[in-house]
Design a protein around this motif. Structure first.
Motif, short mmCIF file in Angstrom:
data_model
loop_
_atom_site.label_atom_id
_atom_site.label_comp_id
_atom_site.label_asym_id
_atom_site.label_seq_id
_atom_site.Cartn_x
_atom_site.Cartn_y
_atom_site.Cartn_z
N ILE A 1 8.93 9.02 10.04
CA ILE A 1 8.95 9.41 8.63
C ILE A 1 7.53 9.82 8.29
O ILE A 1 6.58 9.10 8.60
N ALA A 2 7.37 10.97 7.66
CA ALA A 2 6.06 11.42 7.22
C ALA A 2 5.94 11.15 5.72
O ALA A 2 6.82 11.52 4.95
N VAL A 3 4.88 10.47 5.31
CA VAL A 3 4.63 10.16 3.90
C VAL A 3 3.31 10.81 3.51
O VAL A 3 2.28 10.56 4.15
N ILE A 4 3.34 11.64 2.47
CA ILE A 4 2.14 12.27 1.94
C ILE A 4 1.92 11.75 0.53
O ILE A 4 2.81 11.82 -0.31
N ILE A 5 0.74 11.22 0.26
CA ILE A 5 0.40 10.64 -1.04
C ILE A 5 -0.64 11.54 -1.70
O ILE A 5 -1.65 11.88 -1.09
N ASN A 6 -0.42 11.92 -2.98
CA ASN A 6 -1.37 12.82 -3.64
C ASN A 6 -2.62 12.07 -4.10
O ASN A 6 -2.68 10.84 -4.10
N ASN A 7 -3.64 12.83 -4.50
CA ASN A 7 -4.93 12.25 -4.88
C ASN A 7 -4.83 11.29 -6.05
O ASN A 7 -5.51 10.26 -6.09
N LYS A 8 -3.98 11.61 -7.03
CA LYS A 8 -3.85 10.76 -8.21
C LYS A 8 -3.34 9.37 -7.81
O LYS A 8 -3.84 8.36 -8.29
N MET A 9 -2.36 9.33 -6.93
CA MET A 9 -1.81 8.05 -6.48
C MET A 9 -2.87 7.29 -5.67
O MET A 9 -3.01 6.08 -5.83
N LEU A 10 -3.62 8.00 -4.83
CA LEU A 10 -4.67 7.34 -4.05
C LEU A 10 -5.74 6.75 -4.97
O LEU A 10 -6.19 5.62 -4.76
N SER A 11 -6.12 7.51 -6.00
CA SER A 11 -7.17 7.03 -6.90
C SER A 11 -6.67 5.91 -7.83
O SER A 11 -7.48 5.23 -8.44
N SER A 12 -5.36 5.73 -7.91
CA SER A 12 -4.82 4.64 -8.74
C SER A 12 -4.79 3.31 -7.99
O SER A 12 -4.25 2.34 -8.49
N GLY A 13 -5.37 3.29 -6.79
CA GLY A 13 -5.50 2.04 -6.05
C GLY A 13 -4.40 1.79 -5.03
O GLY A 13 -4.20 0.64 -4.62
N ALA A 14 -3.69 2.82 -4.61
CA ALA A 14 -2.64 2.65 -3.61
C ALA A 14 -3.20 1.93 -2.39
O ALA A 14 -4.22 2.33 -1.84
N ASP A 15 -2.51 0.85 -1.99
CA ASP A 15 -3.03 0.00 -0.92
C ASP A 15 -2.04 -0.22 0.23
O ASP A 15 -2.45 -0.43 1.35
N ARG A 16 -0.74 -0.19 -0.05
CA ARG A 16 0.26 -0.52 0.96
C ARG A 16 1.55 0.24 0.72
O ARG A 16 1.99 0.39 -0.40
N ILE A 17 2.13 0.74 1.84
CA ILE A 17 3.44 1.39 1.82
C ILE A 17 4.44 0.36 2.33
O ILE A 17 4.20 -0.28 3.36
#
Length: 161
Positions: free
Chosen positions: A97-113
């Motif tokens: 499964i390929a998961v792509i996370i955008n910059n806004k989600m990354l900057s909101s503190g995304a830590d774990r899938i």
């Protein structure tokens, strides 16, 4: 004698034609993957080995790499468009499964899938500064839901399939 020579040439030609070297494909080595990424100046997000190949994830494409028994590297490319308004893009494939996370989600503190499959099994993976992640899906199960947590364990994104 002439017939004998013609017969020997015929048999030799027949044997050489049947004795062609068939290519045998294998997964590339770490060095071959690194050389491929560097020579093509790719912005590598993630990579995994699946069976006799390696999968390289870029922000908007996947490249499958494999080699023959002579060390020659082959590639197959798959590209897609990205909708940057969606916080997460998920490709629900098998065997990954390929998961792509955008910059806004990354900057909101995304830590774990955290992924739950239709058979009830789950998979968890940490998020670094990269946008793309490849997650093994060796079973023939679909993603039931995907949740992204921040570094405090708070759910910041949930996608139900």
């Amino acid at each position: 004698m002439k017939k004998c020579i013609v017969f020997i040439l015929f048999i030799s030609t027949l044997l050489m034609g049947c004795n062609k070297n068939e290519l045998i494909y294998n997964a590339p080595t770490n060095e071959q993957i690194t050389d491929y990424v560097n020579s093509h100046r790719l912005d590598l997000q993630d990579s995994i080995w699946i069976k006799d190949s390696a999968i390289i994830l870029l922000e908007n494409s996947l490249i499958t790499l494999y080699t023959d028994q002579h060390g020659k590297v082959y590639d197959q490319k798959l590209s897609w468009g990205i909708n940057y308004s969606d916080p997460v893009t998920v490709g629900n494939g098998n065997p990954y499964i390929a998961v792509i996370i955008n910059n806004k989600m990354l900057s909101s503190g995304a830590d774990r899938i955290f992924i739950t499959y239709t058979d009830g099994k789950s998979y968890s993976r940490g998020i670094t500064e990269k946008k793309g992640y490849l997650i093994p899906n060796t079973q023939i199960n679909e993603v039931e839901n995907l949740v992204i947590f921040d570094n405090n364990g708070k759910e910041i994104y949930k996608k139900l399939e």
